[in-house]
Design an enzyme around this catalytic site. Structure first.
Site, PDB file in Angstrom:
ATOM      1  N   CYS A  48       5.311  -4.773  16.489  1.00 18.12           N
ATOM      2  CA  CYS A  48       4.871  -3.796  17.498  1.00 18.12           C
ATOM      3  C   CYS A  48       3.390  -4.058  17.787  1.00 18.12           C
ATOM      4  O   CYS A  48       2.607  -4.279  16.857  1.00 18.12           O
ATOM      5  CB  CYS A  48       5.082  -2.374  16.996  1.00 18.12           C
ATOM      6  SG  CYS A  48       6.797  -2.053  16.568  1.00 18.12           S
TER       7      CYS A  48
ATOM      8  N   CYS B 140      -1.517   6.167   9.995  1.00 21.10           N
ATOM      9  CA  CYS B 140      -0.310   5.529  10.526  1.00 21.10           C
ATOM     10  C   CYS B 140      -0.671   4.187  11.137  1.00 21.10           C
ATOM     11  O   CYS B 140      -1.624   4.081  11.914  1.00 21.10           O
ATOM     12  CB  CYS B 140       0.272   6.364  11.655  1.00 21.10           C
ATOM     13  SG  CYS B 140       0.822   7.956  11.154  1.00 21.10           S
TER      14      CYS B 140
ATOM     15  N   ASN C 259      -4.432   5.109  16.201  1.00 20.42           N
ATOM     16  CA  ASN C 259      -5.543   4.739  15.333  1.00 20.42           C
ATOM     17  C   ASN C 259      -5.979   3.350  15.767  1.00 20.42           C
ATOM     18  O   ASN C 259      -5.225   2.397  15.650  1.00 20.42           O
ATOM     19  CB  ASN C 259      -5.090   4.723  13.875  1.00 20.42           C
ATOM     20  CG  ASN C 259      -4.758   6.117  13.393  1.00 20.42           C
ATOM     21  OD1 ASN C 259      -5.535   7.053  13.585  1.00 20.42           O
ATOM     22  ND2 ASN C 259      -3.596   6.277  12.789  1.00 20.42           N
TER      23      ASN C 259
ATOM     24  N   LEU D  12       9.261   6.206  18.659  1.00 23.54           N
ATOM     25  CA  LEU D  12       9.755   6.017  20.032  1.00 23.54           C
ATOM     26  C   LEU D  12       8.679   5.402  20.938  1.00 23.54           C
ATOM     27  O   LEU D  12       8.859   4.328  21.474  1.00 23.54           O
ATOM     28  CB  LEU D  12      10.256   7.344  20.600  1.00 23.54           C
ATOM     29  CG  LEU D  12      11.085   7.199  21.856  1.00 23.54           C
ATOM     30  CD1 LEU D  12      12.418   6.543  21.562  1.00 23.54           C
ATOM     31  CD2 LEU D  12      11.315   8.546  22.530  1.00 23.54           C
TER      32      LEU D  12
ATOM     33  N   CYS E  90       0.410  -1.966  15.996  1.00 19.92           N
ATOM     34  CA  CYS E  90       0.497  -1.687  14.561  1.00 19.92           C
ATOM     35  C   CYS E  90      -0.098  -2.831  13.742  1.00 19.92           C
ATOM     36  O   CYS E  90       0.234  -3.997  13.945  1.00 19.92           O
ATOM     37  CB  CYS E  90       1.967  -1.481  14.198  1.00 19.92           C
ATOM     38  SG  CYS E  90       2.285  -1.379  12.436  1.00 19.92           S
TER      39      CYS E  90
ATOM     40  N   SER F 259      11.601   6.517   8.345  1.00 22.77           N
ATOM     41  CA  SER F 259      11.117   6.315   9.706  1.00 22.77           C
ATOM     42  C   SER F 259      11.507   4.912  10.155  1.00 22.77           C
ATOM     43  O   SER F 259      11.331   3.947   9.425  1.00 22.77           O
ATOM     44  CB  SER F 259       9.591   6.461   9.721  1.00 22.77           C
ATOM     45  OG  SER F 259       9.086   6.131  10.994  1.00 22.77           O
TER      46      SER F 259
ATOM     47  N   GLU G 211       0.822  -1.205   0.000  1.00 22.51           N
ATOM     48  CA  GLU G 211       0.000   0.000   0.000  1.00 22.51           C
ATOM     49  C   GLU G 211       0.851   1.248   0.000  1.00 22.51           C
ATOM     50  O   GLU G 211       1.957   1.258   0.545  1.00 22.51           O
ATOM     51  CB  GLU G 211      -0.857   0.038   1.269  1.00 22.51           C
ATOM     52  CG  GLU G 211      -1.836  -1.083   1.327  1.00 22.51           C
ATOM     53  CD  GLU G 211      -2.706  -1.017   2.568  1.00 22.51           C
ATOM     54  OE1 GLU G 211      -3.913  -1.083   2.420  1.00 22.51           O
ATOM     55  OE2 GLU G 211      -2.174  -0.880   3.672  1.00 22.51           O
TER      56      GLU G 211
ATOM     57  N   CYS H 253       5.810  -6.760   8.006  1.00 24.70           N
ATOM     58  CA  CYS H 253       6.938  -6.342   8.851  1.00 24.70           C
ATOM     59  C   CYS H 253       7.157  -7.403   9.915  1.00 24.70           C
ATOM     60  O   CYS H 253       6.198  -7.980  10.433  1.00 24.70           O
ATOM     61  CB  CYS H 253       6.616  -4.997   9.517  1.00 24.70           C
ATOM     62  SG  CYS H 253       7.928  -4.415  10.631  1.00 24.70           S
TER      63      CYS H 253
ATOM     64  N   CYS I 175       3.474   8.486   1.187  1.00 24.33           N
ATOM     65  CA  CYS I 175       3.893   7.562   2.237  1.00 24.33           C
ATOM     66  C   CYS I 175       4.015   6.201   1.571  1.00 24.33           C
ATOM     67  O   CYS I 175       3.024   5.664   1.077  1.00 24.33           O
ATOM     68  CB  CYS I 175       2.811   7.568   3.317  1.00 24.33           C
ATOM     69  SG  CYS I 175       3.061   6.297   4.561  1.00 24.33           S
TER      70      CYS I 175
HETATM   71  N1  SAH Z   1       8.566   0.578  10.613  1.00 32.44           N
HETATM   72  C1  SAH Z   1       8.816   1.959  10.580  1.00 32.44           C
HETATM   73  C2  SAH Z   1       8.081   2.647   9.473  1.00 32.44           C
HETATM   74  C3  SAH Z   1       6.563   2.550   9.572  1.00 32.44           C
HETATM   75  S1  SAH Z   1       6.032   4.117  10.000  1.00 32.44           S
HETATM   76  C4  SAH Z   1       8.532   2.570  11.920  1.00 32.44           C
HETATM   77  O1  SAH Z   1       7.946   1.913  12.738  1.00 32.44           O
HETATM   78  O2  SAH Z   1       8.940   3.707  12.119  1.00 32.44           O
HETATM   79  C5  SAH Z   1       4.497   3.877  10.675  1.00 32.44           C
HETATM   80  C6  SAH Z   1       4.316   4.819  11.841  1.00 32.44           C
HETATM   81  O3  SAH Z   1       3.005   4.661  12.375  1.00 32.44           O
HETATM   82  C7  SAH Z   1       5.290   4.498  12.952  1.00 32.44           C
HETATM   83  O4  SAH Z   1       5.694   5.666  13.600  1.00 32.44           O
HETATM   84  C8  SAH Z   1       4.421   3.657  13.848  1.00 32.44           C
HETATM   85  O5  SAH Z   1       4.929   3.595  15.144  1.00 32.44           O
HETATM   86  C9  SAH Z   1       3.104   4.373  13.747  1.00 32.44           C
HETATM   87  N2  SAH Z   1       1.958   3.542  14.118  1.00 32.44           N
HETATM   88  C10 SAH Z   1       1.906   2.203  14.119  1.00 32.44           C
HETATM   89  N3  SAH Z   1       0.683   1.793  14.523  1.00 32.44           N
HETATM   90  C11 SAH Z   1      -0.040   2.898  14.772  1.00 32.44           C
HETATM   91  C12 SAH Z   1      -1.376   3.118  15.200  1.00 32.44           C
HETATM   92  N4  SAH Z   1      -2.206   2.108  15.438  1.00 32.44           N
HETATM   93  N5  SAH Z   1      -1.788   4.394  15.329  1.00 32.44           N
HETATM   94  C13 SAH Z   1      -0.957   5.426  15.046  1.00 32.44           C
HETATM   95  N6  SAH Z   1       0.314   5.272  14.634  1.00 32.44           N
HETATM   96  C14 SAH Z   1       0.766   4.024  14.505  1.00 32.44           C
HETATM   97 FE1  SF4 Z   2       6.911  -2.713  11.821  1.00 30.66          FE
HETATM   98 FE2  SF4 Z   2       6.974  -0.067  12.177  1.00 30.66          FE
HETATM   99 FE3  SF4 Z   2       4.664  -1.433  12.461  1.00 30.66          FE
HETATM  100 FE4  SF4 Z   2       6.605  -1.707  14.263  1.00 30.66          FE
HETATM  101  S1  SF4 Z   2       5.447   0.183  13.802  1.00 30.66           S
HETATM  102  S2  SF4 Z   2       5.432  -3.382  13.338  1.00 30.66           S
HETATM  103  S3  SF4 Z   2       8.423  -1.563  13.015  1.00 30.66           S
HETATM  104  S4  SF4 Z   2       5.829  -1.167  10.602  1.00 30.66           S
END
Ligand code: SAH
Ligand code: SF4
Length: 363
Positions: free
Chosen positions: A114, A333, A290, A215, A117, A192, A90, A110, A103
């Site tokens: 996390c 995100c 989200n 972070l 996510c 990122s 996507e 991945c 984006c």
């Molecule tokens: N893997 C990399 C790049 C993906 S960026 C990283 O983690 O930085 C995607 C961004 O959305 C990251 O900052 C992630 O932490 C954030 N994110 C993940 N799940 C989310 C959610 N449910 N709501 C808001 N932001 C989220």
């Molecule tokens: Fe992967 Fe980034 Fe999602 Fe963590 S936040 S699972 S590193 S895409």
């Protein structure tokens, strides 16, 4: 057959020299493909017929295919793209008054898992090639053409952990920054990462792009629970590498901080964050989580958000609250999990299990 979009300028130089062709032909081919977005070598009129024929015969010219295209109320667009081996990725196109941000994805899924996510819930299917990463940019520019706009900013915030696919991501970035490629300013390309420390150090030495760090907590125990990557590279290791990172002085490093009710949004969490950021030129994007199906986490209340923000701004740390764009089309995100319209309400684990099952049934 090799994909033509995987070739960088060096690869074309080698290709030309192996065929006794002049070096400038390499630059011309490269420009046709990336600067001009050419998809049919027959139209590369500045090149000889012999070169055009060789290009047509030796390479695969198929770009990613558009699977579906969802347009949000806020005008951002989520595009699902299909790879040659039938996987879905996507990208999200976000138009603003004075810029268009893309984006894009660096992997299919991945592996970092996390907890908050959706992409993480898919697991990792595979890395994307540089051609597939750049293909997203080519397609986005094509979609923007009727509006007379092009992508001005790229953020690697789609599916995947870009630093787990380091070589292909760096190769793609070099072509984005190359004046004979996409000619983007290095201040407008952001990678990122969840914090793959050795790769951050390498990136700092090799490529002048902007860095964003996901972070989400400045407490090791809490961060390890939310982001398993913290068990490999903890906050101390992360801080050390960030202090040494050659970020553009005025811009510094951006930190993403997902605000989750009762998890990481208390005053004490803000204080720890301030302590962690000491010595780093930082801005913090506060992103109310989200919500998505299958997860019990909720966004912080407006009051908590505001209090947290005040703590940071009182210490001169800019901390804008960022509501994700494209949330209604699951394009915000952390919402990218290859969902089509009609699938947005599904838990990504269930969806991908179902997809695997239907593929097996077809076979
Ligand atoms: N893997 C990399 C790049 C993906 S960026 C990283 O983690 O930085 C995607 C961004 O959305 C990251 O900052 C992630 O932490 C954030 N994110 C993940 N799940 C989310 C959610 N449910 N709501 C808001 N932001 C989220
Ligand atoms: Fe992967 Fe980034 Fe999602 Fe963590 S936040 S699972 S590193 S895409």
């Amino acid at each position: 057959m090799k994909s033509v979009f995987d070739f960088g300028l060096n690869d074309w130089e080698l290709w030309c020299s192996e065929r006794g062709l002049p070096r400038f032909s390499a630059k011309q081919i490269f420009q046709w493909i990336f600067q001009k977005g050419g998809k049919d070598p027959a139209q590369f009129t500045s090149l000889s017929l012999k070169i055009r024929q060789a290009l047509a015969e030796e390479f695969n010219w198929k770009l990613l295919e558009i699977d579906s295209h969802l347009i949000s109320r806020d005008e951002s667009e989520k595009v699902l793209l299909r790879t040659a081996d039938d996987l879905l990725i996507e990208m999200v196109i976000m138009p603003y008054d004075n810029r268009v941000t893309l984006c894009l994805s660096s992997q299919v899924g991945c592996k970092r898992g996390c907890t908050f996510c959706q992409t993480g819930r898919m697991g990792l299917k595979r890395n994307l090639t540089s051609g597939e990463i750049l293909g997203q940019l080519l397609i986005a520019n094509e979609l923007l053409l009727p509006k007379d706009r092009t992508v001005t900013n790229v953020v690697f915030m789609g599916m995947g952990e870009p630093l787990d696919n380091y070589d292909e991501v760096v190769k793609a970035c070099r072509i984005m920054l190359d004046e004979n490629g996409f000619g983007l300013s290095s201040k407008r390309v952001t990678i990122s990462t969840s914090g793959i420390v050795p790769r951050i150090a390498q990136l700092g030495r090799e490529l002048p792009v902007r860095l964003a760090i996901s972070l989400h907590s400045a407490d090791n125990e809490k961060r390890s629970q939310m982001m398993p990557v913290n068990r490999l590279y903890n906050l101390e290791a992360l801080k050390k590498v960030l202090i040494e990172y050659p970020a553009p002085h005025r811009l510094g490093i951006t930190f993403e901080y997902v605000m989750i009710e009762g998890v990481n949004d208390r005053k004490e969490d803000a204080r720890r964050l301030i302590e962690f950021l000491h010595g780093i030129k930082a801005r913090v994007n506060l992103i109310p989580i989200n919500h998505f199906p299958g997860v019990e986490m909720h966004p912080s209340s407006a009051k908590r958000l505001q209090d947290f923000q005040t703590e940071l701004t009182n210490c001169s740390i800019p901390a804008p609250v960022r509501y994700s764009r494209g949330v209604d089309i699951s394009g915000g995100c952390g919402q990218l999990a290859a969902k089509r319209e009609g699938e947005l309400h599904l838990d990504p684990r269930v969806l991908h299990r179902e997809r695997r099952r239907s593929v097996l049934n077809v076979l």
